[in-house]
Design a protein around this motif. Structure first.
Motif, mmCIF file in Angstrom:
data_model
loop_
_atom_site.group_PDB
_atom_site.id
_atom_site.type_symbol
_atom_site.label_atom_id
_atom_site.label_comp_id
_atom_site.label_asym_id
_atom_site.label_seq_id
_atom_site.Cartn_x
_atom_site.Cartn_y
_atom_site.Cartn_z
ATOM 1 N N TRP A 62 30.395 41.282 31.184
ATOM 2 C CA TRP A 62 31.640 41.701 31.834
ATOM 3 C C TRP A 62 31.792 43.216 31.895
ATOM 4 C CZ3 TRP A 62 36.985 41.199 29.044
ATOM 5 C CH2 TRP A 62 36.938 41.810 27.781
ATOM 6 N N TRP A 63 30.952 43.951 31.154
ATOM 7 C CA TRP A 63 31.007 45.413 31.219
ATOM 8 C C TRP A 63 30.555 45.939 32.576
ATOM 9 C CZ3 TRP A 63 33.665 46.728 27.140
ATOM 10 C CH2 TRP A 63 33.492 46.036 25.932
ATOM 11 N N GLY A 64 29.724 45.173 33.276
ATOM 12 C CA GLY A 64 29.209 45.617 34.566
ATOM 13 C C GLY A 64 27.707 45.834 34.529
ATOM 14 N N HIS A 65 27.164 46.281 35.647
ATOM 15 C CA HIS A 65 25.723 46.518 35.787
ATOM 16 C C HIS A 65 25.342 47.739 34.944
ATOM 17 C CE1 HIS A 65 21.826 46.795 37.960
ATOM 18 N NE2 HIS A 65 21.979 48.080 37.714
ATOM 19 N N ASP A 87 24.438 43.484 40.969
ATOM 20 C CA ASP A 87 25.721 44.128 40.704
ATOM 21 C C ASP A 87 26.821 43.232 41.267
ATOM 22 O OD1 ASP A 87 27.928 45.797 40.494
ATOM 23 O OD2 ASP A 87 27.127 47.368 41.805
ATOM 24 N N MET A 88 27.660 42.677 40.389
ATOM 25 C CA MET A 88 28.740 41.804 40.849
ATOM 26 C C MET A 88 30.043 42.542 41.095
ATOM 27 S SD MET A 88 27.727 38.640 41.284
ATOM 28 C CE MET A 88 29.304 37.780 41.341
ATOM 29 N N TYR A 89 30.167 43.781 40.628
ATOM 30 C CA TYR A 89 31.435 44.501 40.733
ATOM 31 C C TYR A 89 31.470 45.512 41.875
ATOM 32 C CZ TYR A 89 32.552 42.834 35.970
ATOM 33 O OH TYR A 89 32.820 42.072 34.858
ATOM 34 N N GLY A 90 30.368 46.176 42.125
ATOM 35 C CA GLY A 90 30.334 47.261 43.091
ATOM 36 C C GLY A 90 29.903 48.550 42.418
ATOM 37 N N ALA A 91 29.234 49.402 43.161
ATOM 38 C CA ALA A 91 28.692 50.644 42.614
ATOM 39 C C ALA A 91 29.782 51.478 41.960
ATOM 40 C CB ALA A 91 28.002 51.444 43.713
ATOM 41 N N LYS A 93 31.471 50.768 39.271
ATOM 42 C CA LYS A 93 32.415 49.985 38.466
ATOM 43 C C LYS A 93 31.731 49.512 37.192
ATOM 44 C CE LYS A 93 35.335 48.542 42.312
ATOM 45 N NZ LYS A 93 35.923 47.408 43.057
ATOM 46 N N LEU A 94 31.696 50.397 36.218
ATOM 47 C CA LEU A 94 31.068 50.144 34.935
ATOM 48 C C LEU A 94 32.085 50.437 33.846
ATOM 49 C CD1 LEU A 94 28.507 49.423 33.349
ATOM 50 C CD2 LEU A 94 27.900 51.858 33.410
ATOM 51 N N ALA A 95 32.402 49.445 33.024
ATOM 52 C CA ALA A 95 33.478 49.569 32.033
ATOM 53 C C ALA A 95 32.933 50.030 30.687
ATOM 54 C CB ALA A 95 34.193 48.241 31.869
ATOM 55 N N ASP A 96 33.724 50.861 29.992
ATOM 56 C CA ASP A 96 33.425 51.192 28.602
ATOM 57 C C ASP A 96 34.597 50.823 27.698
ATOM 58 O OD1 ASP A 96 35.280 53.103 29.238
ATOM 59 O OD2 ASP A 96 33.959 54.826 28.860
ATOM 60 N N HIS A 97 35.546 50.047 28.254
ATOM 61 C CA HIS A 97 36.695 49.544 27.492
ATOM 62 C C HIS A 97 36.992 48.124 27.977
ATOM 63 C CE1 HIS A 97 40.757 49.046 25.926
ATOM 64 N NE2 HIS A 97 40.505 50.071 25.120
ATOM 65 N N PRO A 98 37.347 47.214 27.068
ATOM 66 C CA PRO A 98 37.634 45.826 27.476
ATOM 67 C C PRO A 98 38.697 45.697 28.554
ATOM 68 C CG PRO A 98 37.445 45.978 25.103
ATOM 69 C CD PRO A 98 37.431 47.388 25.614
ATOM 70 N N ASP A 99 39.657 46.580 28.572
ATOM 71 C CA ASP A 99 40.706 46.496 29.592
ATOM 72 C C ASP A 99 40.119 46.669 30.991
ATOM 73 O OD1 ASP A 99 42.571 46.100 27.623
ATOM 74 O OD2 ASP A 99 43.357 48.157 27.670
ATOM 75 N N ASP A 100 39.201 47.633 31.128
ATOM 76 C CA ASP A 100 38.562 47.848 32.425
ATOM 77 C C ASP A 100 37.617 46.699 32.760
ATOM 78 O OD1 ASP A 100 39.830 50.306 32.893
ATOM 79 O OD2 ASP A 100 38.333 51.377 31.701
ATOM 80 N N LYS A 102 37.874 43.612 31.828
ATOM 81 C CA LYS A 102 38.699 42.467 32.221
ATOM 82 C C LYS A 102 39.199 42.634 33.649
ATOM 83 C CE LYS A 102 42.759 39.825 30.744
ATOM 84 N NZ LYS A 102 43.844 39.724 29.734
ATOM 85 N N LYS A 103 39.607 43.843 33.986
ATOM 86 C CA LYS A 103 40.108 44.112 35.340
ATOM 87 C C LYS A 103 39.016 43.877 36.382
ATOM 88 C CE LYS A 103 40.539 48.379 36.544
ATOM 89 N NZ LYS A 103 41.023 49.777 36.628
ATOM 90 N N PHE A 104 37.814 44.405 36.128
ATOM 91 C CA PHE A 104 36.708 44.214 37.063
ATOM 92 C C PHE A 104 36.326 42.742 37.189
ATOM 93 C CE2 PHE A 104 35.117 48.708 35.824
ATOM 94 C CZ PHE A 104 35.971 49.287 36.751
ATOM 95 N N MET A 105 36.294 42.049 36.058
ATOM 96 C CA MET A 105 35.912 40.646 36.057
ATOM 97 C C MET A 105 36.931 39.798 36.819
ATOM 98 S SD MET A 105 35.268 38.063 32.825
ATOM 99 C CE MET A 105 37.015 38.063 32.391
ATOM 100 N N GLN A 106 38.201 40.005 36.529
ATOM 101 C CA GLN A 106 39.238 39.215 37.182
ATOM 102 C C GLN A 106 39.269 39.461 38.686
ATOM 103 O OE1 GLN A 106 42.783 40.224 34.920
ATOM 104 N NE2 GLN A 106 42.500 38.473 33.552
ATOM 105 N N ALA A 107 39.049 40.697 39.092
ATOM 106 C CA ALA A 107 39.032 41.013 40.516
ATOM 107 C C ALA A 107 37.882 40.286 41.212
ATOM 108 C CB ALA A 107 38.908 42.519 40.726
#
Length: 267
Positions: A62-65, A87-91, A93-100, A102-107
């Protein structure tokens, strides 16, 4: 239509990776577009192997690519496959915090038609690689990615097999008899608080009712994200039940190797 731009990785790779070419393993970034949105993937293969070989998609956590997904692609290349860490989120969009995360995953999961289109475009991209036998494709996924590959199997994607490592099991669209083409291998931590006993039972019943050829491995005492050596650091930093387990990591990778060899050699 995907617009593809291949850029051969330099020795000092993007995203902080070190060596782009290690022995006979060659890696490339692939920038592509879906519905006007940019995506960035990573393909890895052994250039010492002549001819075409099976391809394996790698779907990230869920952190991203990130570097972990690319590492697994390199490991698959070392086994003789051409691997594509999609890449499931888009170039970018790489998270270093669970809040981000979660946001990327839910979207991404808000519309499974969109998620499915992203997976399918990545699969077609892999199939077009010169080193790939387009008729032999499998997919593996971690956490979020594990749930994605299971969902693609449920949808009837033309895959030889899918492997889920500590992935989510629930679905709003369960597998139907005669739909699933892929064989399924699930590796789960028995002490993973994100996967309940009820979800495991429901998943097994779903697979059995749909007559899916599947195997479910439940590792006693093992928690979430057990394949990622960085899990302990993430767990401590964010107070999450993420724990690396070397034994389960090694065993699950060994089981995956045997699984892929079998599904790719079936007549």
């Amino acid at each position: 239509m995907i617009q593809i731009l291949k850029v051969i990785f330099p020795l000092v790779a993007m995203f902080g990776m070190t060596a782009a070419v290690r022995g006979e393993i060659r890696s490339e970034t692939i920038d592509y577009q879906i519905a006007g949105q940019p995506f960035r993937g990573y393909v890895s293969y052994d250039d010492a192997i002549e001819g075409k070989r099976p391809g394996v998609l790698v779907v990230h956590e869920w952190w991203g690519h990130n570097a972990y997904a690319r590492k697994r692609a390199d490991m698959l290349a070392e086994l003789g496959y051409t691997a594509f860490a999609l890449d499931m989120y888009g170039a970018g969009k790489l998270a270093d915090h669970p809040d981000d995360a979660k946001k990327f995953m839910q979207a991404t999961l808000a519309d499974m038609n969109v998620a499915t289109a992203r997976f399918n475009e990545a699969m077609r991209l892999l199939q077009r690689q010169s080193t790939v036998d387009s008729g032999k494709i499998a997919a593996i996924g971690y956490c979020f990615g594990g749930g994605i590959v299971l969902q693609m199997a449920r949808s009837g994607a033309d895959l030889a097999g899918v492997v889920s490592f500590h992935g989510s099991l629930g679905t709003d669209t369960p597998a139907q008899p005669g739909t699933v083409k892929a064989e399924v291998l699930v590796m789960n931590g028995a002490d993973d608080p994100f996967v309940s006993a009820e979800q495991i039972d429901a998943f097994k019943q779903e697979m059995q009712k749909a007559a899916v050829n599947y195997e479910f491995v439940n590792y006693p005492g093992v928690k979430h994200s057990f394949t990622n050596p960085e899990a302990d650091a993430f767990g401590k930093r964010f107070d999450m039940p993420l724990v690396y387990n070397a034994e389960a990591d090694q065993d699950s990778w060994s089981r995956m190797q045997a699984f892929l060899k079998r599904v790719f050699t079936k007549p």
